[in-house]
Design a protein around this motif. Structure first.
Motif, PDB file in Angstrom:
ATOM      1  N   LEU A 185       0.830  -1.208   0.000  1.00 43.09           N
ATOM      2  CA  LEU A 185       0.000   0.000   0.000  1.00 43.09           C
ATOM      3  C   LEU A 185       0.866   1.260   0.000  1.00 43.09           C
ATOM      4  N   PHE A 186       1.960   1.245   0.754  1.00 46.77           N
ATOM      5  CA  PHE A 186       2.880   2.379   0.757  1.00 46.77           C
ATOM      6  C   PHE A 186       3.490   2.593  -0.625  1.00 46.77           C
ATOM      7  N   ALA A 187       3.980   1.516  -1.232  1.00 47.50           N
ATOM      8  CA  ALA A 187       4.611   1.624  -2.557  1.00 47.50           C
ATOM      9  C   ALA A 187       3.600   2.090  -3.604  1.00 47.50           C
ATOM     10  N   ALA A 188       2.381   1.556  -3.541  1.00 51.77           N
ATOM     11  CA  ALA A 188       1.347   1.966  -4.486  1.00 51.77           C
ATOM     12  C   ALA A 188       0.990   3.444  -4.277  1.00 51.77           C
ATOM     13  N   PHE A 189       0.955   3.883  -3.019  1.00 47.46           N
ATOM     14  CA  PHE A 189       0.685   5.291  -2.719  1.00 47.46           C
ATOM     15  C   PHE A 189       1.752   6.192  -3.337  1.00 47.46           C
ATOM     16  N   VAL A 190       3.014   5.815  -3.166  1.00 47.93           N
ATOM     17  CA  VAL A 190       4.112   6.601  -3.748  1.00 47.93           C
ATOM     18  C   VAL A 190       3.967   6.648  -5.269  1.00 47.93           C
ATOM     19  N   GLU A 191       3.603   5.517  -5.867  1.00 50.25           N
ATOM     20  CA  GLU A 191       3.418   5.472  -7.332  1.00 50.25           C
ATOM     21  C   GLU A 191       2.269   6.381  -7.762  1.00 50.25           C
ATOM     22  N   ILE A 203      14.669  10.431  -8.257  1.00 53.78           N
ATOM     23  CA  ILE A 203      14.937   8.996  -8.173  1.00 53.78           C
ATOM     24  C   ILE A 203      14.231   8.400  -6.966  1.00 53.78           C
ATOM     25  N   LEU A 204      14.342   9.057  -5.812  1.00 52.28           N
ATOM     26  CA  LEU A 204      13.766   8.536  -4.570  1.00 52.28           C
ATOM     27  C   LEU A 204      12.249   8.426  -4.642  1.00 52.28           C
ATOM     28  N   LEU A 205      11.596   9.483  -5.068  1.00 54.61           N
ATOM     29  CA  LEU A 205      10.132   9.511  -5.113  1.00 54.61           C
ATOM     30  C   LEU A 205       9.561   9.104  -6.463  1.00 54.61           C
ATOM     31  N   GLY A 206      10.409   9.095  -7.466  1.00 55.70           N
ATOM     32  CA  GLY A 206       9.945   8.762  -8.804  1.00 55.70           C
ATOM     33  C   GLY A 206       9.296   9.959  -9.456  1.00 55.70           C
ATOM     34  N   SER A 207       9.256   9.932 -10.763  1.00 58.61           N
ATOM     35  CA  SER A 207       8.675  11.067 -11.469  1.00 58.61           C
ATOM     36  C   SER A 207       7.719  10.657 -12.582  1.00 58.61           C
ATOM     37  N   THR A 208       7.600   9.342 -12.819  1.00 58.61           N
ATOM     38  CA  THR A 208       6.732   8.875 -13.898  1.00 58.61           C
ATOM     39  C   THR A 208       5.826   7.766 -13.391  1.00 58.61           C
ATOM     40  N   PHE A 209       4.529   7.991 -13.445  1.00 57.12           N
ATOM     41  CA  PHE A 209       3.562   6.971 -13.038  1.00 57.12           C
ATOM     42  C   PHE A 209       3.498   5.863 -14.084  1.00 57.12           C
ATOM     43  N   ASP A 210       3.472   4.628 -13.616  1.00 54.51           N
ATOM     44  CA  ASP A 210       3.290   3.473 -14.503  1.00 54.51           C
ATOM     45  C   ASP A 210       2.560   2.386 -13.720  1.00 54.51           C
ATOM     46  N   PHE A 211       1.392   2.017 -14.185  1.00 53.25           N
ATOM     47  CA  PHE A 211       0.601   1.001 -13.488  1.00 53.25           C
ATOM     48  C   PHE A 211       1.347  -0.329 -13.391  1.00 53.25           C
ATOM     49  N   LYS A 212       2.230  -0.601 -14.354  1.00 55.87           N
ATOM     50  CA  LYS A 212       3.022  -1.843 -14.294  1.00 55.87           C
ATOM     51  C   LYS A 212       3.915  -1.873 -13.060  1.00 55.87           C
ATOM     52  N   ASP A 213       4.341  -0.707 -12.587  1.00 60.22           N
ATOM     53  CA  ASP A 213       5.138  -0.651 -11.363  1.00 60.22           C
ATOM     54  C   ASP A 213       4.328  -1.182 -10.181  1.00 60.22           C
ATOM     55  N   ILE A 214       3.069  -0.819 -10.112  1.00 59.90           N
ATOM     56  CA  ILE A 214       2.206  -1.286  -9.023  1.00 59.90           C
ATOM     57  C   ILE A 214       2.070  -2.805  -9.085  1.00 59.90           C
ATOM     58  N   ILE A 215       1.966  -3.352 -10.281  1.00 60.29           N
ATOM     59  CA  ILE A 215       1.906  -4.813 -10.431  1.00 60.29           C
ATOM     60  C   ILE A 215       3.205  -5.448  -9.924  1.00 60.29           C
ATOM     61  N   CYS A 216       4.341  -4.845 -10.231  1.00 58.40           N
ATOM     62  CA  CYS A 216       5.634  -5.363  -9.747  1.00 58.40           C
ATOM     63  C   CYS A 216       5.727  -5.282  -8.229  1.00 58.40           C
ATOM     64  N   TYR A 217       5.251  -4.184  -7.652  1.00 57.60           N
ATOM     65  CA  TYR A 217       5.232  -4.076  -6.190  1.00 57.60           C
ATOM     66  C   TYR A 217       4.358  -5.185  -5.603  1.00 57.60           C
TER      67      TYR A 217
END
Length: 131
Positions: A68-74, A95-109
């Motif tokens: 949930l934390f990682a998805a929130f950051v995304e 780099i730390l907070l990220g700058s580009t949203f990608d739903f695939k990142d949430i799947i990886c998390y």
């Protein structure tokens, strides 16, 4: 040495190990699979193991909370949090907070946290057998 202290040492070692792998991936791997997908799965593991140093037990749903934390950051990347905070010029914060949203990142998390959840379940099951 108590079992709790031993687990804290194990979790600290795992945090350092996974963080080193993440750094190596970030610096030297420039592909279309390991860096974007495996790296995202590993980052939730770094967070999980780091938290476990301080709270080695009794947080049953920690993999879910980490997800949930990682998805929130995304999701905050979707809303351009780095720019809203005025940190867009800082490479570190991008780099730390990220700058580009990608739903695939949430799947990886989610995949990384699922692995952690299975690992916890197996670990607890083996621990109960020893008792």
């Amino acid at each position: 040495m108590s079992d709790k202290k031993k687990m804290k040492i194990v979790y600290a070692a795992l945090t350092v190990l996974f963080l080193m792998v993440e750094i190596i991936i970030a610096l030297y791997v420039h592909d279309d699979f390991i860096r974007p997908y495996v790296g995202d799965g590993l980052v939730v593991m770094v967070i999980y193991f780091f938290i476990r140093i301080w709270i080695p037990e009794k947080v049953r749903l920690l993999p879910l909370y980490v997800f949930l934390f990682a998805a929130f950051v995304e999701v905050m990347q979707y809303f351009r949090l780095v720019e809203l905070l005025g940190l867009g010029d800082s490479r570190f914060f991008r780099i730390l907070l990220g700058s580009t949203f990608d739903f695939k990142d949430i799947i990886c998390y989610g995949a990384g946290c699922l692995i952690l959840g299975i690992w916890e379940w197996i670990w607890k099951k083996q621990k109960r057998r020893k008792i």
